[in-house]
Design an enzyme around this catalytic site. Structure first.
Site, short mmCIF file in Angstrom:
data_model
loop_
_atom_site.label_atom_id
_atom_site.label_comp_id
_atom_site.label_asym_id
_atom_site.label_seq_id
_atom_site.Cartn_x
_atom_site.Cartn_y
_atom_site.Cartn_z
NE ARG A 165 54.20 48.36 44.07
CZ ARG A 165 54.03 48.51 45.40
NH1 ARG A 165 54.31 49.68 45.97
NH2 ARG A 165 53.62 47.51 46.15
CB SER A 242 50.76 43.39 44.05
OG SER A 242 50.82 43.44 45.43
CD GLU A 338 53.36 46.11 41.76
OE1 GLU A 338 52.37 45.94 42.48
OE2 GLU A 338 54.52 45.98 42.16
N1 EPU Z 1 41.65 42.57 51.27
C1 EPU Z 1 40.43 41.97 50.99
N2 EPU Z 1 40.42 40.62 50.83
C2 EPU Z 1 41.54 39.86 50.98
C3 EPU Z 1 42.78 40.48 51.26
C4 EPU Z 1 42.81 41.85 51.39
O1 EPU Z 1 39.41 42.61 50.89
O2 EPU Z 1 41.44 38.65 50.83
C5 EPU Z 1 41.68 44.03 51.45
C6 EPU Z 1 41.63 44.37 52.92
O3 EPU Z 1 40.78 45.47 53.10
C7 EPU Z 1 43.06 44.76 53.23
C8 EPU Z 1 43.41 45.42 51.93
O4 EPU Z 1 42.84 44.59 50.91
O5 EPU Z 1 43.13 45.64 54.29
C9 EPU Z 1 44.89 45.60 51.70
O6 EPU Z 1 45.54 44.36 51.70
P1 EPU Z 1 47.09 44.28 52.10
O7 EPU Z 1 47.32 45.01 53.35
O8 EPU Z 1 47.48 42.86 51.99
O9 EPU Z 1 47.87 45.14 51.06
P2 EPU Z 1 47.63 45.46 49.53
O10 EPU Z 1 47.16 46.85 49.38
O11 EPU Z 1 46.78 44.41 48.92
C10 EPU Z 1 50.02 46.43 49.07
C11 EPU Z 1 51.16 46.19 48.12
C12 EPU Z 1 51.93 44.95 48.52
C13 EPU Z 1 52.46 45.18 49.93
C14 EPU Z 1 51.25 45.42 50.85
C15 EPU Z 1 51.65 45.72 52.27
C16 EPU Z 1 50.40 47.08 46.00
C17 EPU Z 1 49.98 46.77 44.61
N3 EPU Z 1 50.64 46.03 46.77
O12 EPU Z 1 49.13 45.35 48.93
O13 EPU Z 1 53.04 44.84 47.65
O14 EPU Z 1 53.20 44.06 50.38
O15 EPU Z 1 50.50 46.55 50.39
O16 EPU Z 1 52.10 47.02 52.35
O17 EPU Z 1 50.52 48.25 46.36
C18 EPU Z 1 53.82 43.75 45.69
O18 EPU Z 1 53.88 44.87 45.17
O19 EPU Z 1 54.15 42.71 45.05
C19 EPU Z 1 53.30 43.62 47.03
C20 EPU Z 1 53.08 42.44 47.60
#
Ligand code: EPU
Length: 343
Positions: A165, A242, A338
């Site tokens: 990012r 995010s 972010e």
């Molecule tokens: N999780 C929880 N509780 C929840 C939801 C998620 O504990 O209610 C934990 C789980 O362990 C899950 C982990 O969070 O495995 C990761 O969640 P997710 O796969 O949804 O991805 P993220 O790391 O939260 C990042 C990006 C997203 C992108 C997704 C998919 C950032 C800041 N965000 O989110 O980007 O779509 O990965 O690759 O890096 C954005 O930047 O606007 C965005 C949506």
């Protein structure tokens, strides 16, 4: 070129914050932007703010300066070989529409970024990413125009200084000095699916596909379904995707958290550190689905803060501050937004 004064920014930020800008100028070509820089900007209110789709902004007040908006929507083939192609895309293109177009041409590499809101220019500044791919991985150059003197500057991939990012355009010495006019992507004519992140493989099988059997368009459709299931549609509920970045911490801190939470999810990064999902940290602090005033934490993805209706930038910030404090108190981790706060 189009110049508006005292304009509502409601349709220019996905959080749906109802503020006004003193001036907004949009441009459709490099030449128009140069004309704006040389002949109009000197007489227009400052500061300058270049926006894209407004999907990473939180307006804290009316904006007293001038907002710039690219409407450059060119798509040009720069070079093409049997195996690959370099495409130049205008910064004002909607990223997802551009991705859809590349796939229709048989050019692969951006499919994992499907449905990320925003425009091509902002995606190169923010280095947006999803499902194991970041925009910067595919970018070979970013073409800019200086907002100081209208000169052209081409930043090569290496000069962009991409990391999670992050790009050089966010660094203080360059911030606000250049407008991105087009972005050049290297795409492949062979589809090599990237499936090793965020449970994509699991979804693939649950949709009845195999690794060998999935096409790029099907992968795009799967990613769109996952995003639609987890993330609120900004046209319906104001949000900026995010809100926080996933923190990158020392292994020693992970080990400390593990003694109490053996299940803590984490991903290795370079330099021997680990990325912990901010969603998990926020969830563990009990914020999932909770509200503070007119702002809430999304019930399916705690990384997303939402506008319950008529929230101000300060309402969202109050919630963000409370979450940051709670995560710090519980885990000794500072999570950073972010989203860019605009004062
Ligand atoms: N999780 C929880 N509780 C929840 C939801 C998620 O504990 O209610 C934990 C789980 O362990 C899950 C982990 O969070 O495995 C990761 O969640 P997710 O796969 O949804 O991805 P993220 O790391 O939260 C990042 C990006 C997203 C992108 C997704 C998919 C950032 C800041 N965000 O989110 O980007 O779509 O990965 O690759 O890096 C954005 O930047 O606007 C965005 C949506």
């Amino acid at each position: 070129m189009n110049i508006c004064h005292d304009i509502s920014l409601l349709q220019y930020n996905t959080f749906g914050i109802d503020v006004h800008a003193n001036t907004l100028i949009s441009y459709e070509s490099n030449e128009e932007l140069v004309d704006i820089v040389l002949n109009h900007l000197p007489n227009l209110p400052k500061p300058l703010l270049h926006i894209g789709g407004g999907s990473n902004l939180l307006f804290m007040n009316d904006f007293k300066g001038t907002i710039l908006l690219s409407e450059i929507k060119i798509v040009e083939v720069v070079t093409e070989t049997e195996d690959s192609v370099i495409i130049r895309a205008g910064s004002g293109l909607v990223l997802d529409e551009f991705i859809s177009y590349t796939l229709s041409q048989g050019w692969y590499g951006l499919e994992n970024l499907s449905l990320i809101p925003g425009q091509v220019g902002a995606s190169a500044v923010q280095n947006v990413g999803a499902y194991g791919v970041e925009a910067g991985d595919r970018i070979v150059a970013v073409n800019c125009i200086s907002l100081l003197d209208g000169s052209e500057k081409r930043f090569s991939h290496d000069e962009c200084n991409y990391s999670y990012r992050h790009s050089i355009f966010k660094e203080s010495h360059l911030y606000g000095k250049y407008a991105v006019v087009s972005v050049e992507y290297a795409l492949s004519k062979t589809f090599i699916p990237q499936l090793n992140y965020g449970g994509i493989m699991h979804f693939l099988t649950s949709f009845g596909f195999t690794l060998e059997g999935v096409s790029a368009i099907q992968l795009r459709d799967i990613i769109i379904s996952i995003r639609r299931e987890k993330l609120p549609d900004p046209k319906v509920i104001g949000n900026a995707g995010s809100f926080f970045m996933n923190p990158i911490v020392d292994i020693s801190l992970l080990e400390k958290i593990r003694t109490q939470y053996p299940e803590v999810p984490h991903y290795p990064t370079s330099h021997g550190k680990v990325k912990i999902p901010a969603a998990w940290l926020i969830d563990k602090c009990g914020w999932k689905g909770k509200s503070l005033g007119k702002a809430s934490v999304h019930s399916r993805q705690p990384l997303v803060l939402i506008n319950n209706g008529y929230a101000t930038g300060n309402d969202i910030k109050s919630l963000s501050d409370r979450i940051q404090q709670d995560v710090f108190d519980k885990f000794s981790i500072s999570i950073c937004p972010e989203v860019n706060f605009i004062y």
